[in-house]
Design an enzyme around this catalytic site. Structure first.
Site, mmCIF file in Angstrom:
data_model
loop_
_atom_site.group_PDB
_atom_site.id
_atom_site.type_symbol
_atom_site.label_atom_id
_atom_site.label_comp_id
_atom_site.label_asym_id
_atom_site.label_seq_id
_atom_site.Cartn_x
_atom_site.Cartn_y
_atom_site.Cartn_z
ATOM 1 N N ASN A 10 9.565 9.173 -4.931
ATOM 2 C CA ASN A 10 9.269 8.464 -3.684
ATOM 3 C C ASN A 10 9.718 7.020 -3.886
ATOM 4 O OD1 ASN A 10 8.252 7.242 -1.425
ATOM 5 N ND2 ASN A 10 6.088 7.504 -1.970
ATOM 6 N N LYS A 12 9.738 4.654 -1.841
ATOM 7 C CA LYS A 12 8.996 3.678 -1.026
ATOM 8 C C LYS A 12 10.009 2.734 -0.364
ATOM 9 C CE LYS A 12 5.029 4.608 -3.869
ATOM 10 N NZ LYS A 12 3.775 4.191 -4.461
ATOM 11 N N HIS A 95 0.871 9.697 2.884
ATOM 12 C CA HIS A 95 0.777 8.928 1.630
ATOM 13 C C HIS A 95 -0.335 7.892 1.785
ATOM 14 C CE1 HIS A 95 1.739 6.194 -1.630
ATOM 15 N NE2 HIS A 95 2.425 7.181 -2.174
ATOM 16 N N GLU A 97 -0.487 4.912 1.087
ATOM 17 C CA GLU A 97 -0.030 3.614 1.627
ATOM 18 C C GLU A 97 0.083 3.687 3.144
ATOM 19 O OE1 GLU A 97 3.368 3.332 -0.941
ATOM 20 O OE2 GLU A 97 2.041 3.038 -2.646
ATOM 21 N N GLU A 167 -2.913 12.436 -5.321
ATOM 22 C CA GLU A 167 -2.678 11.106 -5.884
ATOM 23 C C GLU A 167 -3.963 10.284 -5.830
ATOM 24 O OE1 GLU A 167 1.818 10.072 -5.540
ATOM 25 O OE2 GLU A 167 0.763 9.293 -3.797
ATOM 26 N N GLY A 173 0.852 3.069 -9.062
ATOM 27 C CA GLY A 173 1.521 1.808 -9.386
ATOM 28 C C GLY A 173 0.726 0.910 -10.313
ATOM 29 N N SER A 213 1.339 6.882 -11.457
ATOM 30 C CA SER A 213 1.792 6.409 -12.769
ATOM 31 C C SER A 213 2.338 7.530 -13.653
ATOM 32 C CB SER A 213 0.676 5.628 -13.475
ATOM 33 O OG SER A 213 0.349 4.468 -12.709
HETATM 34 O O1 LIG Z 1 4.357 8.454 -4.143
HETATM 35 C C1 LIG Z 1 4.205 8.103 -5.316
HETATM 36 C C2 LIG Z 1 2.984 7.528 -5.765
HETATM 37 O O2 LIG Z 1 2.468 6.609 -4.885
HETATM 38 C C3 LIG Z 1 2.943 7.138 -7.204
HETATM 39 O O3 LIG Z 1 3.528 5.888 -7.434
HETATM 40 P P1 LIG Z 1 3.706 5.411 -8.969
HETATM 41 O O4 LIG Z 1 4.409 6.534 -9.676
HETATM 42 O O5 LIG Z 1 4.519 4.166 -8.881
HETATM 43 O O6 LIG Z 1 2.329 5.197 -9.505
#
Ligand SMILES: O=C[C@H](O)COP(=O)(O)O
Length: 251
Positions: A10, A12, A95, A97, A167, A173, A213
């Site tokens: 992803n 983002k 998601h 976010e 998640e 993150g 993560s």
């Molecule tokens: O969509 C992915 C997640 O929000 C995980 O993000 P991350 O791997 O940067 O922790």
């Protein structure tokens, strides 16, 4: 029942079109491992170029959002039909976010899941608890509510095709990943929720990813758990070498 592992990056709000093309040129032929599905979920602006670049490869392209209506006066939005015609296969829905910054409710998530299926897209539905919910012992209750709402009104066939991404929000993150045992515990529970809504066969067909993560050095540990079928990866999916290592690590 054997489920094909699925690693989805992803991106983002990262990468311009040229950056996306450069990335793809680096991973082509490398982030393609037999028995592992490789998906890149990119910003809308990158999708035409990525679909074109992915032609003839086993890498699928996904979007990160979709509107729940098929068309209409919704300035700035993109419909499932628009994504489908581009050649997009997957779409991330709900998601954390989007839930936090764009006020997406469980009801909206469900409407988007239906929109995805109307247009032949496979939804990657995100569920997961906030830190305070985890600390209050509410993780499973939160996941149950979100999963049941997301699946509302889906046929058995549609339900079996859904990809769920568990998640925990506190792990996104932050570098603080859930232990693989904790992730397995919640993901096994979520599979049980789907079994309760449908039946065991449907629940066993659903692929459930862990996200939060995930890195090349811990992906194999998650994949070693019985109910974890892949990962939804943010930060570690942005660099070609790291993305290739994630796909290889998921074998
Ligand atoms: O969509 C992915 C997640 O929000 C995980 O993000 P991350 O791997 O940067 O922790």
């Amino acid at each position: 029942m054997s489920r094909t592992p699925i690693i989805a990056g992803n991106w983002k709000m990262f990468k311009t079109v040229s950056e996306a093309q450069n990335f793809f040129a680096e991973v082509k032929g490398k982030a393609e491992v037999e028995g592992v599905e490789s998906v890149i979920c990119a910003p809308y602006t990158n999708l035409p170029a990525l679909v074109e670049a992915a032609r003839g490869t086993s890498i699928a392209i996904g979007a990160q959002n979709v509107h729940f209506e098929d068309n209409g006066a919704y300035t700035g939005e993109i419909s499932g039909g628009m994504l489908k015609e581009l050649g997009v296969k997957y779409v991330i829905i709900g998601h954390s976010e989007r839930r936090a910054y764009f006020a997406e409710t469980d009801e909206i998530v469900n409407k988007k899941v239906h929109a995805a299926f109307r247009h032949g897209l496979t939804p990657i539905v995100c569920v997961g608890e906030k830190l305070e919910e985890r600390e209050a012992g509410e993780t499973k209750e939160v996941c149950k509510t979100q999963t049941e709402a997301a699946f509302e009104g889906l046929s058995q066939e549609q339900a079996a095709a859904v990809v769920i991404a568990y998640e925990p929000i506190w792990a996104i993150g932050t570098g603080k990943s859930s232990t693989s045992e904790d992730a397995q515990d919640v993901i096994g529970y979520i599979r049980g929720i789907v079994a309760g809504l449908y039946d065991e066969a449907t629940a066993n067909a659903v692929r459930i990813q862990y996200g939060g993560s995930v890195k090349p050095n811990n992906v194999a540990e998650y994949m070693g758990q019985a109910d974890i079928d892949g990962a939804l990866v943010g930060g570690a999916s942005l660099e070609p070498a790291s993305y290739i290592a994630l796909i290889e690590g998921a074998k």
